[in-house]
Write an enzyme that holds these catalytic residues in place. Structure first.
Site, short mmCIF file in Angstrom:
data_model
loop_
_atom_site.label_atom_id
_atom_site.label_comp_id
_atom_site.label_asym_id
_atom_site.label_seq_id
_atom_site.Cartn_x
_atom_site.Cartn_y
_atom_site.Cartn_z
CE LYS A 86 72.46 35.39 -28.61
NZ LYS A 86 71.88 34.59 -29.71
CD GLU A 186 71.50 35.50 -33.41
OE1 GLU A 186 70.32 35.89 -33.37
OE2 GLU A 186 72.15 35.21 -32.39
#
Ligand code: AMP
Length: 519
Positions: A86, A186
């Site tokens: 990621k 997030e």
């Protein structure tokens, strides 16, 4: 796994399949959904855990492994085991992150026209393909648990993710037929996990220190509206850096004792990395831990050498407190951006496994004058928030959640002198649109190329190239005679699109974007 669903069964159950929320993490991923009774639930996986390691590997027989299976064989097969990918997704080969990662990982990266590719086993993968493998695993675990096919999801990304990183995640979904209805940040998801159903009117600061990245966001919650006031972060900072500090200490100690540099031995490094992370985690609950690895190397005379050390919490704190300082500097900068002081923050929410470190919590308590909230679970909040948001998308009542987000880093174009002309300043609210006037610079010019960058550096090239916008088919004329307008649109998910118009004729100008990697 998807093939297991017959077409008839698929039709029968499709209507009531929930949209799942996915926390696609650097080290671990998880997923959640809202059940028929309106309760949000994490999707369990293997022996009661909720997490799936974000790891993809190919073993020596050519089998693809994802999650725990991939993690289990990591030590034995480090070159063909891809972790922390990621950190790389949506980045160009020449980025600093890629350079740093290639020094840290045992898998092989290569360049194809600026795009990072990874060799695993006999095959080569794009980063979005690796993300797709992980998403597919999460989906299949969810399908097995819910006994329904899943084809829609809300996926979270760090607030700091650039446009091209968001695009690459969307592409990963489309590669496996998983429609990513919405990408949310997030920290926003964590704030949702904190606030939904509690009629909260508060200003919260989300401090998210996961495996690979640090994110901080200040979010104002007014019942069902979540408005991000400012966001910032450090893409070079995460739990891996805490491991790294401990690893370096072990290597230095071993070199001093035996004059052997273990960093050149990938298998030894893997064993040290593994134990370093476990020891770091142990030291969150204990004050001392043994650090022993037998047969790590041989003397020139063929005698085996072991690592035998004792680590203390105090030592770990000494080795890593500068990393905590760096996070607090970012917190301070984000507070300045939001025009707030610590007194204006009602709650501090902790997200990410690394926030369990006691020293980190002590430092935050000192900084804000109160301990961080215990309301949300640092590993679960993001997936839960994503699921709550996914559920609200299914809701056609006015109970929908409203997310008002911002652009994490400036988006702009390169000027003739190489400087960045900022079109959207950092922390501009989204969705957003801006018009940029453009003209030709020499006689007879029929094409104008505009390089679009994202980042906060004044020199365009030091930022991340998002793509090159080419306006073509212009009527030739003297320099500066053309009057064009480029409209840049940033969607609610932080994804950029551009269109162009000729002001004289009021007609659309053919514009194409030669894109960066990952699209
Ligand atoms: P995440 O990306 O949120 O899953 O965070 C993973 C990171 O948190 C990894 O670097 C872990 O080593 C770290 N971590 C997990 N548990 C703990 C713990 N109890 N204490 C310190 N770090 C932890």
């Amino acid at each position: 796994m998807t093939e297991r669903w017959s077409a008839a069964r698929l039709r029968a159950v499709k209507q009531d399949a929930p949209i799942i929320g996915i926390d696609l993490g650097t080290t671990n991923s998880s997923a959640a959904y809202v059940d028929e009774t309106g309760k949000v639930r994490l999707i369990p996986y293997q022996a009661g855990t909720f997490i799936i390691p974000s790891i993809f590997a190919i073993d020596d027989k050519g089998n693809e492994l994802v999650g725990h299976e991939a993690k289990r064989q990591w030590q034995l097969n480090p070159r063909n085991t891809v972790y922390a990918s990621k950190r790389l997704i949506g980045r160009r080969t020449n980025s600093n992150v890629v350079a740093q990662m290639s020094r840290q990982v045992a898998y092989r990266m290569k360049d194809e026209g600026g795009e990072v590719l990874i060799d695993v086993g006999e095959r080569t993968f794009r980063l979005s393909e690796i993300a797709a493998k992980i998403l597919d695993k999460i989906r299949s675990v969810a399908q097995d648990h819910l006994e329904r096919p899943i084809d829609k999801a809300v996926v979270t990304v760090p607030a700091y993710f650039s446009d091209s990183q968001r695009q690459a995640v969307k592409e990963a979904g489309s590669l496996i037929g998983l429609e990513i209805l919405r990408i949310i940040n997030e920290p926003t998801a964590a704030a949702l996990a904190y606030g939904v159903g509690r009629n909260v009117h508060e200003r919260v600061l989300v401090y998210d220190l996961g495996g690979g990245t640090f994110d901080v966001s200040i979010i104002e919650i007014r019942d069902r509206t979540y408005e991000v006031k400012a966001t910032g972060g450090d893409i070079f900072l995460g739990g891996l850096d805490f491991d790294e500090a401990l690893i370096r200490y072990v290597l230095d100690d071993f070199r001093a004792k035996h004059d052997i540099d273990l960093s050149r031995d990938p298998v030894a490094m893997q064993r040290i990395k593994d134990l370093a992370e476990r020891t770091k985690i142990d030291l969150s609950t204990r004050t001392e831990a043994a650090f022993n690895i037998p047969f790590i190397a041989m003397t020139p005379f063929g005698q085996p050498l072991n690592i035998e050390m004792r680590m203390t919490r105090k030592l770990l704190e000494d080795l890593t407190s500068h990393l905590i300082d760096r996070t607090l500097e970012t917190v301070a900068a984000v507070m300045v951006d939001a025009g707030l002081t610590t007194k204006d923050i009602d709650e501090v929410l902790l997200v990410g496994g690394q926030t369990r470190m006691p020293l980190l919590q002590e430092r935050l308590t000192r900084y804000f004058g109160k301990p961080p909230s215990k309301t949300v679970h640092p590993d679960e909040a993001v997936a839960i928030g994503a699921a709550l948001y996914a559920h609200s998308l299914q809701d056609d009542t006015d109970l929908r959640l409203q997310l008002l987000d911002v652009i994490p880093m400036a988006i702009g174009v390169e000027k003739a002198d190489g400087q960045m002309h900022v079109v959207f300043p950092r922390n501009s609210p989204i969705p957003n649109a801006k018009v940029l006037p453009v003209t030709t610079s020499y006689d007879g010019q029929t094409e104008v190329a505009i390089r679009v960058y994202q980042g906060d550096r004044p020199v365009a090239r030091e930022n991340e190239l998002l793509g090159e916008l080419v306006l073509s088919g212009l009527t030739p004329g003297p320099a500066r005679s053309a009057r064009l307008e480029v409209t840049f649109d940033v969607s609610i998910e932080g994804i950029l699109r551009a269109s162009a118009r000729d002001v004289h004729t009021n007609r659309a100008v053919t514009s194409t974007i030669r894109l960066g990697p990952g699209r």
